[in-house]
Design an enzyme around this catalytic site. Sequence first.
Site, PDB file in Angstrom:
ATOM      1  N   LYS A 128       0.867  -1.183   0.000  1.00  0.00           N
ATOM      2  CA  LYS A 128       0.000   0.000   0.000  1.00  0.00           C
ATOM      3  C   LYS A 128       0.897   1.224   0.000  1.00  0.00           C
ATOM      4  O   LYS A 128       2.031   1.183   0.469  1.00  0.00           O
ATOM      5  CB  LYS A 128      -0.903   0.029   1.244  1.00  0.00           C
ATOM      6  CG  LYS A 128      -2.158   0.825   1.029  1.00  0.00           C
ATOM      7  CD  LYS A 128      -3.190  -0.001   0.264  1.00  0.00           C
ATOM      8  CE  LYS A 128      -4.485   0.744   0.048  1.00  0.00           C
ATOM      9  NZ  LYS A 128      -5.515  -0.147  -0.512  1.00  0.00           N
TER      10      LYS A 128
HETATM   11  P1  NAD Z   1     -12.917   7.661  -2.676  1.00  0.00           P
HETATM   12  O1  NAD Z   1     -11.936   8.679  -2.261  1.00  0.00           O
HETATM   13  O2  NAD Z   1     -13.287   7.549  -4.108  1.00  0.00           O
HETATM   14  O3  NAD Z   1     -14.268   7.784  -1.835  1.00  0.00           O
HETATM   15  C1  NAD Z   1     -14.313   7.880  -0.429  1.00  0.00           C
HETATM   16  C2  NAD Z   1     -15.699   8.339  -0.070  1.00  0.00           C
HETATM   17  O4  NAD Z   1     -15.856   8.331   1.353  1.00  0.00           O
HETATM   18  C3  NAD Z   1     -16.010   9.776  -0.511  1.00  0.00           C
HETATM   19  O5  NAD Z   1     -17.341   9.822  -1.004  1.00  0.00           O
HETATM   20  C4  NAD Z   1     -15.908  10.577   0.790  1.00  0.00           C
HETATM   21  O6  NAD Z   1     -16.669  11.766   0.755  1.00  0.00           O
HETATM   22  C5  NAD Z   1     -16.483   9.553   1.750  1.00  0.00           C
HETATM   23  N1  NAD Z   1     -16.232   9.836   3.158  1.00  0.00           N
HETATM   24  C6  NAD Z   1     -15.110  10.272   3.769  1.00  0.00           C
HETATM   25  N2  NAD Z   1     -15.319  10.443   5.083  1.00  0.00           N
HETATM   26  C7  NAD Z   1     -16.619  10.102   5.299  1.00  0.00           C
HETATM   27  C8  NAD Z   1     -17.456  10.067   6.454  1.00  0.00           C
HETATM   28  N3  NAD Z   1     -16.984  10.410   7.656  1.00  0.00           N
HETATM   29  N4  NAD Z   1     -18.751   9.668   6.330  1.00  0.00           N
HETATM   30  C9  NAD Z   1     -19.226   9.319   5.127  1.00  0.00           C
HETATM   31  N5  NAD Z   1     -18.481   9.328   3.999  1.00  0.00           N
HETATM   32  C10 NAD Z   1     -17.194   9.716   4.088  1.00  0.00           C
HETATM   33  O7  NAD Z   1     -12.301   6.257  -2.158  1.00  0.00           O
HETATM   34  P2  NAD Z   1     -12.683   4.796  -2.666  1.00  0.00           P
HETATM   35  O8  NAD Z   1     -11.678   4.371  -3.669  1.00  0.00           O
HETATM   36  O9  NAD Z   1     -14.137   4.719  -2.964  1.00  0.00           O
HETATM   37  O10 NAD Z   1     -12.346   3.948  -1.345  1.00  0.00           O
HETATM   38  C11 NAD Z   1     -13.278   3.797  -0.283  1.00  0.00           C
HETATM   39  C12 NAD Z   1     -12.866   2.616   0.556  1.00  0.00           C
HETATM   40  O11 NAD Z   1     -12.811   1.433  -0.245  1.00  0.00           O
HETATM   41  C13 NAD Z   1     -11.489   2.712   1.207  1.00  0.00           C
HETATM   42  O12 NAD Z   1     -11.495   2.044   2.448  1.00  0.00           O
HETATM   43  C14 NAD Z   1     -10.604   1.959   0.230  1.00  0.00           C
HETATM   44  O13 NAD Z   1      -9.398   1.492   0.832  1.00  0.00           O
HETATM   45  C15 NAD Z   1     -11.531   0.836  -0.135  1.00  0.00           C
HETATM   46  N6  NAD Z   1     -11.216   0.148  -1.387  1.00  0.00           N
HETATM   47  C16 NAD Z   1     -11.114   0.833  -2.550  1.00  0.00           C
HETATM   48  C17 NAD Z   1     -10.834   0.151  -3.732  1.00  0.00           C
HETATM   49  C18 NAD Z   1     -10.782   0.844  -5.062  1.00  0.00           C
HETATM   50  O14 NAD Z   1     -10.675   0.142  -6.075  1.00  0.00           O
HETATM   51  N7  NAD Z   1     -10.889   2.152  -5.137  1.00  0.00           N
HETATM   52  C19 NAD Z   1     -10.627  -1.226  -3.697  1.00  0.00           C
HETATM   53  C20 NAD Z   1     -10.754  -1.912  -2.482  1.00  0.00           C
HETATM   54  C21 NAD Z   1     -11.047  -1.205  -1.341  1.00  0.00           C
END
Ligand code: NAD
Length: 440
Positions: A128
């Site tokens: 990561k």
């Molecule tokens: P992103 O930055 O696209 O989205 C994050 C979202 O969370 C945003 O809408 C943000 O406004 C919201 N957020 C932040 N704080 C918040 C709160 N207190 N309450 C409600 N919403 C809140 O990120 P992402 O890529 O969608 O990743 C989200 C999660 O999924 C993370 O834990 C990431 O590690 C995990 N993840 C992502 C991927 C990927 O392919 N992008 C793959 C596996 C896991």
Amino acid sequence: MTVTDFPTTASGVRSPIPDLHAPSPGERALAAARFQLAEASRFLGLDDGMHHMLATPRRSLTVSVPVRREDGRLEVVQGHRVQHNLSRGPAKGGIRFHPATDLAEVTALAMWMTWKCALVGIPYGGAKGGVAVDPATLTTRELERVTRRYVNEILPLIGPEKDIPAPDVGTDEQTMAWIMDTYSANAGYSVPGVVTGKPTALGGSLGRAGATSRGVQIAALQALARTRGARSPEGTTVAVQGFGKVGALAAQYLADAGCRVVAVSDAGGAVVRPSGLDVAALRAHAAETGTVHGYRDADPLSRDELLELDVDVLVPAALEGVITADNAPRVRARLVVEGANGPTTPEADLILAGNGTTVVPDILANAGGVIVSYLEWVQNTQAYSWSAGEVEVKLRDLMENAYRAVADLAAERDLTLRQAAHAIGVGRVAEAHRMRGLYP
Ligand code: NAD
């Protein structure tokens, strides 16, 4: 926390909860990851040496990233890249841009990547990366400069045969394009396989943008079908925390499958509509305004209330440590499907299990992203591309196989899905270690 602090009870997989109240969210995430590893090690009967090795990242690099702001000021931010384990193949894991990210958080996320890749059977170790910046406060040019300089600093670690980054919180296809370009400029030729989650114009895979969310949908539908008195998605109520890359499309795909998505939240607020939200209209609103807040065809809700709504399925898809010992007793969803990494603390896990709530754990539920990243890397290394349909069939196959293995082990050995998923993932990595032996 050192390895000697790990919980090591002699009886079964239910170990006492260690002190999970470390000062920073990142340290709490790492304590949770180590707690889960300790449980799996106990279950698998791993010796202390193997447990210690799996609890310790193979390589961690912390770098200073100087960034020239538009007004000429020079600021320095910290970045990290952690390769947790390389036993089963090159390291793989996203890069996060978030002001609160630190080495402990990146280490926890790298450890979860190791077990996830092993669990779904793709030939990668876990890694990561993170840079402690808030992308919302940077211009596009500043963001590009931060990205390129960070990549330049971690250049010795990454490469298509060594360590392959991907998007995570705060990064996207554009970030991956800059990473590919910076790496390729240094190599002297184009190296598309150095990152996944790229734009399709640069060798990105069809289906990658929605892959994590598609995997969340597959996991949720599997869980609905298999958990106590199988139910169909029609009319199943869903709340989604986080409306970013994972949450917004997970909401869309669950709605497409017939579920009623009644509430969603993001950093700007939350909205609720008991008769069901029009997710496509909400996505258009969020794309235009940057948040779900203010969407007209719904009522406002506090972000915390969303987690406690009386819904069938809760999908946390934002950040770590949001379902805790404090709010878990008030979580009413029967099914929690973890789109985010590490959203449920170990203490909350016990409370949810005690209340009969099934948790589909992160390393299973959100594995769709790394599965299609793997497919993208395979296509890049073969200079070939598959149709969206071919990618989706392979994704579904790997997700459903992993789900079945986890559910079967959980039923057979009376484990939670998280314990079963970790037992399989950790067990495969330990087996790879044993077969390779120790050098020198
Ligand atoms: P992103 O930055 O696209 O989205 C994050 C979202 O969370 C945003 O809408 C943000 O406004 C919201 N957020 C932040 N704080 C918040 C709160 N207190 N309450 C409600 N919403 C809140 O990120 P992402 O890529 O969608 O990743 C989200 C999660 O999924 C993370 O834990 C990431 O590690 C995990 N993840 C992502 C991927 C990927 O392919 N992008 C793959 C596996 C896991």
